[in-house]
Motif scaffolding. Structure first.
Motif, PDB file in Angstrom:
ATOM      1  N   LEU A 292       0.829  -1.207   0.000  1.00  0.00           N
ATOM      2  CA  LEU A 292       0.000   0.000   0.000  1.00  0.00           C
ATOM      3  C   LEU A 292       0.866   1.261   0.000  1.00  0.00           C
ATOM      4  CD1 LEU A 292      -2.819  -1.078   2.469  1.00  0.00           C
ATOM      5  CD2 LEU A 292      -3.070  -0.579   0.028  1.00  0.00           C
ATOM      6  N   VAL A 293       1.961   1.235   0.750  1.00  0.00           N
ATOM      7  CA  VAL A 293       2.882   2.376   0.755  1.00  0.00           C
ATOM      8  C   VAL A 293       3.463   2.576  -0.646  1.00  0.00           C
ATOM      9  CG1 VAL A 293       5.098   3.227   1.600  1.00  0.00           C
ATOM     10  CG2 VAL A 293       3.466   2.216   3.194  1.00  0.00           C
ATOM     11  N   ALA A 294       3.874   1.470  -1.281  1.00  0.00           N
ATOM     12  CA  ALA A 294       4.445   1.554  -2.629  1.00  0.00           C
ATOM     13  C   ALA A 294       3.424   2.069  -3.630  1.00  0.00           C
ATOM     14  CB  ALA A 294       4.962   0.178  -3.061  1.00  0.00           C
ATOM     15  N   MET A 295       2.176   1.613  -3.505  1.00  0.00           N
ATOM     16  CA  MET A 295       1.131   2.069  -4.425  1.00  0.00           C
ATOM     17  C   MET A 295       0.887   3.564  -4.271  1.00  0.00           C
ATOM     18  SD  MET A 295      -1.465  -1.197  -4.146  1.00  0.00           S
ATOM     19  CE  MET A 295      -2.697  -0.604  -5.314  1.00  0.00           C
ATOM     20  N   GLY A 296       0.918   4.031  -3.029  1.00  0.00           N
ATOM     21  CA  GLY A 296       0.759   5.467  -2.797  1.00  0.00           C
ATOM     22  C   GLY A 296       1.885   6.262  -3.438  1.00  0.00           C
ATOM     23  N   GLU A 297       3.123   5.747  -3.325  1.00  0.00           N
ATOM     24  CA  GLU A 297       4.263   6.413  -3.943  1.00  0.00           C
ATOM     25  C   GLU A 297       4.169   6.352  -5.465  1.00  0.00           C
ATOM     26  OE1 GLU A 297       6.765   8.184  -2.602  1.00  0.00           O
ATOM     27  OE2 GLU A 297       5.623   8.028  -0.739  1.00  0.00           O
ATOM     28  N   ASP A 298       3.687   5.219  -5.982  1.00  0.00           N
ATOM     29  CA  ASP A 298       3.514   5.089  -7.434  1.00  0.00           C
ATOM     30  C   ASP A 298       2.560   6.159  -7.963  1.00  0.00           C
ATOM     31  OD1 ASP A 298       5.130   2.835  -7.404  1.00  0.00           O
ATOM     32  OD2 ASP A 298       3.446   1.426  -7.400  1.00  0.00           O
ATOM     33  N   VAL A 299       1.440   6.319  -7.295  1.00  0.00           N
ATOM     34  CA  VAL A 299       0.444   7.296  -7.741  1.00  0.00           C
ATOM     35  C   VAL A 299       1.025   8.700  -7.669  1.00  0.00           C
ATOM     36  CG1 VAL A 299      -1.779   8.354  -7.187  1.00  0.00           C
ATOM     37  CG2 VAL A 299      -1.538   5.855  -7.173  1.00  0.00           C
ATOM     38  N   LYS A 300       1.755   8.986  -6.604  1.00  0.00           N
ATOM     39  CA  LYS A 300       2.379  10.306  -6.470  1.00  0.00           C
ATOM     40  C   LYS A 300       3.340  10.562  -7.618  1.00  0.00           C
ATOM     41  CE  LYS A 300       5.404  13.001  -3.418  1.00  0.00           C
ATOM     42  NZ  LYS A 300       6.201  12.988  -2.158  1.00  0.00           N
ATOM     43  N   ARG A 301       4.179   9.551  -7.936  1.00  0.00           N
ATOM     44  CA  ARG A 301       5.153   9.700  -9.011  1.00  0.00           C
ATOM     45  C   ARG A 301       4.463   9.846 -10.365  1.00  0.00           C
ATOM     46  NH1 ARG A 301       9.186  12.113 -10.929  1.00  0.00           N
ATOM     47  NH2 ARG A 301      10.568  10.917 -12.292  1.00  0.00           N
ATOM     48  N   CYS A 302       3.417   9.075 -10.579  1.00  0.00           N
ATOM     49  CA  CYS A 302       2.669   9.170 -11.833  1.00  0.00           C
ATOM     50  C   CYS A 302       2.058  10.550 -12.003  1.00  0.00           C
ATOM     51  CB  CYS A 302       1.576   8.103 -11.889  1.00  0.00           C
ATOM     52  SG  CYS A 302       2.187   6.412 -12.107  1.00  0.00           S
ATOM     53  N   ARG A 303       1.474  11.055 -10.921  1.00  0.00           N
ATOM     54  CA  ARG A 303       0.865  12.387 -10.962  1.00  0.00           C
ATOM     55  C   ARG A 303       1.912  13.439 -11.351  1.00  0.00           C
ATOM     56  NH1 ARG A 303      -0.911  12.431  -6.135  1.00  0.00           N
ATOM     57  NH2 ARG A 303      -3.115  11.920  -6.427  1.00  0.00           N
ATOM     58  N   GLU A 304       3.119  13.320 -10.782  1.00  0.00           N
ATOM     59  CA  GLU A 304       4.188  14.282 -11.074  1.00  0.00           C
ATOM     60  C   GLU A 304       4.636  14.187 -12.530  1.00  0.00           C
ATOM     61  OE1 GLU A 304       6.207  14.213  -6.575  1.00  0.00           O
ATOM     62  OE2 GLU A 304       7.080  13.065  -8.228  1.00  0.00           O
ATOM     63  N   LEU A 305       4.827  12.977 -13.019  1.00  0.00           N
ATOM     64  CA  LEU A 305       5.295  12.790 -14.392  1.00  0.00           C
ATOM     65  C   LEU A 305       4.282  13.325 -15.406  1.00  0.00           C
ATOM     66  CD1 LEU A 305       6.755   9.179 -14.071  1.00  0.00           C
ATOM     67  CD2 LEU A 305       8.059  11.245 -14.643  1.00  0.00           C
ATOM     68  N   ILE A 306       3.022  13.044 -15.151  1.00  0.00           N
ATOM     69  CA  ILE A 306       1.969  13.490 -16.075  1.00  0.00           C
ATOM     70  C   ILE A 306       1.848  15.011 -16.046  1.00  0.00           C
ATOM     71  CG2 ILE A 306      -0.504  13.405 -16.551  1.00  0.00           C
ATOM     72  CD1 ILE A 306      -0.387  10.514 -15.310  1.00  0.00           C
ATOM     73  N   ALA A 307       1.902  15.589 -14.841  1.00  0.00           N
ATOM     74  CA  ALA A 307       1.799  17.047 -14.719  1.00  0.00           C
ATOM     75  C   ALA A 307       2.958  17.732 -15.431  1.00  0.00           C
ATOM     76  CB  ALA A 307       1.758  17.452 -13.246  1.00  0.00           C
ATOM     77  N   ALA A 308       4.170  17.184 -15.283  1.00  0.00           N
ATOM     78  CA  ALA A 308       5.341  17.775 -15.939  1.00  0.00           C
ATOM     79  C   ALA A 308       5.204  17.688 -17.450  1.00  0.00           C
ATOM     80  CB  ALA A 308       6.612  17.072 -15.471  1.00  0.00           C
ATOM     81  N   TYR A 309       4.733  16.562 -17.932  1.00  0.00           N
ATOM     82  CA  TYR A 309       4.550  16.378 -19.375  1.00  0.00           C
ATOM     83  C   TYR A 309       3.505  17.337 -19.918  1.00  0.00           C
ATOM     84  CZ  TYR A 309       3.464  14.041 -23.797  1.00  0.00           C
ATOM     85  OH  TYR A 309       3.248  13.761 -25.121  1.00  0.00           O
ATOM     86  N   GLU A 310       2.366  17.413 -19.229  1.00  0.00           N
ATOM     87  CA  GLU A 310       1.295  18.281 -19.712  1.00  0.00           C
ATOM     88  C   GLU A 310       1.683  19.752 -19.618  1.00  0.00           C
ATOM     89  OE1 GLU A 310      -2.068  16.943 -17.442  1.00  0.00           O
ATOM     90  OE2 GLU A 310      -2.616  15.459 -18.978  1.00  0.00           O
ATOM     91  N   SER A 311       2.479  20.104 -18.625  1.00  0.00           N
ATOM     92  CA  SER A 311       2.965  21.476 -18.520  1.00  0.00           C
ATOM     93  C   SER A 311       3.879  21.790 -19.695  1.00  0.00           C
ATOM     94  CB  SER A 311       3.710  21.676 -17.199  1.00  0.00           C
ATOM     95  OG  SER A 311       4.279  22.960 -17.133  1.00  0.00           O
ATOM     96  N   GLY A 312       4.739  20.838 -20.045  1.00  0.00           N
ATOM     97  CA  GLY A 312       5.613  21.007 -21.203  1.00  0.00           C
ATOM     98  C   GLY A 312       4.824  21.135 -22.484  1.00  0.00           C
ATOM     99  N   GLU A 313       3.733  20.370 -22.593  1.00  0.00           N
ATOM    100  CA  GLU A 313       2.881  20.452 -23.769  1.00  0.00           C
ATOM    101  C   GLU A 313       2.253  21.836 -23.906  1.00  0.00           C
ATOM    102  OE1 GLU A 313       1.772  18.095 -26.400  1.00  0.00           O
ATOM    103  OE2 GLU A 313       3.828  17.838 -25.757  1.00  0.00           O
TER     104      GLU A 313
END
Length: 339
Positions: free
Chosen positions: A297-318
Motif C-alpha cells: 500500500l505504501v508503494a502504491m501510494g508512492e507510485d500514484v504520487k510519481r505518476c501524478r508528477e510525471l503526467i503534470a510535468a509532461y502536460e505542462s511542457g505540452e
C-alpha cells in the motif's frame, strides 16, 4: 475518411488517386513522412490519397505462428492516417492466394484496375508481390506502362531511441517489450497505446483503495514489460491521468498477465463493458512482491504520487510547446499530445 475492406468495397466510379502501400503498424514518424508526402502530392494533383494495408499481418499467413505484436489495430491506424489527411484506407485481406500474386498482377489488379493510381509513394526498401519479388524499380517501370508516377521517400528517421537506430515498427515493438515506453514515444511521436474492453477482475484494487480498470486487450497487442507506468486512461473523449500496472500481480500469486489502469483522483467510475484505451507515458518501476500488504500500500501510494508528477510535468511542457506554436515557434517534436 472512407474505409474499405477488400477490393470489392472500392466504389466502381472511383477516379484517379495517389496511393501508398505498407503495413503502417504504429504509424510511426517514418510512416508519417511517407503518408504526408502522399497527401501533399494528392492535393497537388487534385485527387484523393489512399493508404493500402493488410490484414492479417503477412507473416501470419506465410509463417503461421509468427504474428508480431501489433502497435496499433487497424481502426487506430485509420484514425491516425485521417489526422494526416489521408482520404481513404484500403485493408486487403492477406490470404495464401493473395500472397501468390506476382508483382505485375498486383500492380494491375490493385493499383491500375481498382485504385487507378496517378502516383505511388513508397519508401526505398518497399517490396511487394509473390516472394517480395517486386521493388520500387519494378514499380517505376510498371508506371511507365500504366501511366502513374512513382515517388520514393526516405523514411529513415533517427533519434535517441534504440541507441540511434533508424525508427521502425520492429524497433518500437522491442522497446515496448522492454518497457522503454519513452523510447517508443519518440519513435511514434505520441505515447504507445493499448485498447480493449474493461472486464471484471479480482477487484483487489478496489479493496485496497485503488480501483482499477482491468483491460482485456485486443489480440496480438504489443504490451509493455511488467511494471508500473504513468499514463492516461481514455474513456470516450476523456483522457484521465492514470497509474498503470502490467503484470501477473505476484503479491497475490497471480499467474495471468493483465493491464490495469487506476484513474488518479477519480471516484465512482463504472467502466465495465466499455471499450477504453491506455496510453503509456513513462516507466515508474518494475513489478515486485512486497513483504507485507502494508508495504504494498505504501508503494502504491508512492507510485500514484510519481505518476501524478510525471503526467503534470509532461502536460505542462505540452502547454509550453503549444504556446510557442502560437507565437510562431517551431512547435518542438511532432505529435507529443496524446490522442
Amino acid at each position: 475518411m472512407q474505409r474499405w475492406r477488400g477490393l470489392e468495397d472500392i466504389p466502381e466510379d472511383w477516379g484517379r488517386s495517389v496511393v501508398t502501400i505498407g503495413s503502417f503498424d504504429g504509424v510511426h514518424r517514418g510512416h508519417q513522412l511517407i503518408l504526408r508526402h502522399a497527401v501533399e502530392r494528392a492535393r497537388e494533383l487534385g485527387v484523393p490519397a489512399v493508404a493500402v494495408t493488410f490484414d492479417p499481418h503477412p507473416s501470419e499467413v506465410l509463417r503461421p505462428g509468427t504474428h508480431p505484436p501489433l502497435l496499433a489495430p487497424h481502426h487506430r491506424r485509420a484514425e491516425l492516417m485521417a489526422e494526416l489527411g489521408v482520404d481513404a484506407v484500403l485493408i486487403l485481406p492477406f490470404t495464401t492466394e493473395f500472397s501468390r500474386l506476382s508483382p505485375a498482377d498486383f500492380v494491375v489488379k490493385v493499383l491500375v484496375d481498382k485504385l487507378r493510381a496517378k502516383a505511388v509513394v513508397e519508401g526505398p526498401n518497399f517490396r511487394f508481390g509473390h516472394k517480395a519479388a517486386g521493388d520500387v524499380a519494378f514499380l517505376a517501370e510498371q508506371g511507365k506502362t500504366y501511366d502513374f508516377e512513382v515517388e520514393v521517400v526516405d523514411l529513415f528517421v533517427t533519434g535517441e531511441a534504440g541507441g540511434g537506430q533508424p525508427f521502425s515498427s520492429t524497433l518500437t515493438r522491442r522497446l515496448v517489450g522492454e518497457g522503454d515506453v519513452e523510447g517508443a514515444r519518440e519513435i511514434l511521436g505520441r505515447p504507445h497505446r493499448v485498447e480493449g474492453v474493461v472486464v471484471r477482475g479480482a477487484q483487489r484494487g478496489r479493496e485496497l483503495g485503488f480501483p482499477t480498470a482491468n483491460v482485456e486487450t485486443l489480440p496480438h497487442t504489443a504490451i509493455p514489460a511488467d511494471g508500473v507506468y504513468a499514463g492516461w486512461l481514455h474513456v470516450a473523449d476523456e483522457a484521465m491521468p492514470a497509474a498503470i500496472s502490467v503484470g501477473t500481480n505476484p503479491q497475490f500469486d497471480g499467474t495471468e498477465r493483465t493491464v490495469e489502469a487506476y484513474a488518479i483522483d477519480r471516484v465512482g467510475l463504472d467502466l465495465y463493458g466499455l471499450h477504453v484505451a491506455v496510453d503509456f507515458l513513462a516507466f515508474v518501476r518494475g513489478q515486485a512482491k512486497f513483504e507485507s500488504l502494508e508495504a504494498l500500500l505504501v508503494a502504491m501510494g508512492e507510485d500514484v504520487k510519481r505518476c501524478r508528477e510525471l503526467i503534470a510535468a509532461y502536460e505542462s511542457g505540452e502547454r509550453g510547446e503549444r504556446g510557442k506554436e502560437g507565437d510562431g515557434g517551431d512547435g518542438g517534436d511532432e505529435g507529443k499530445q496524446p490522442r
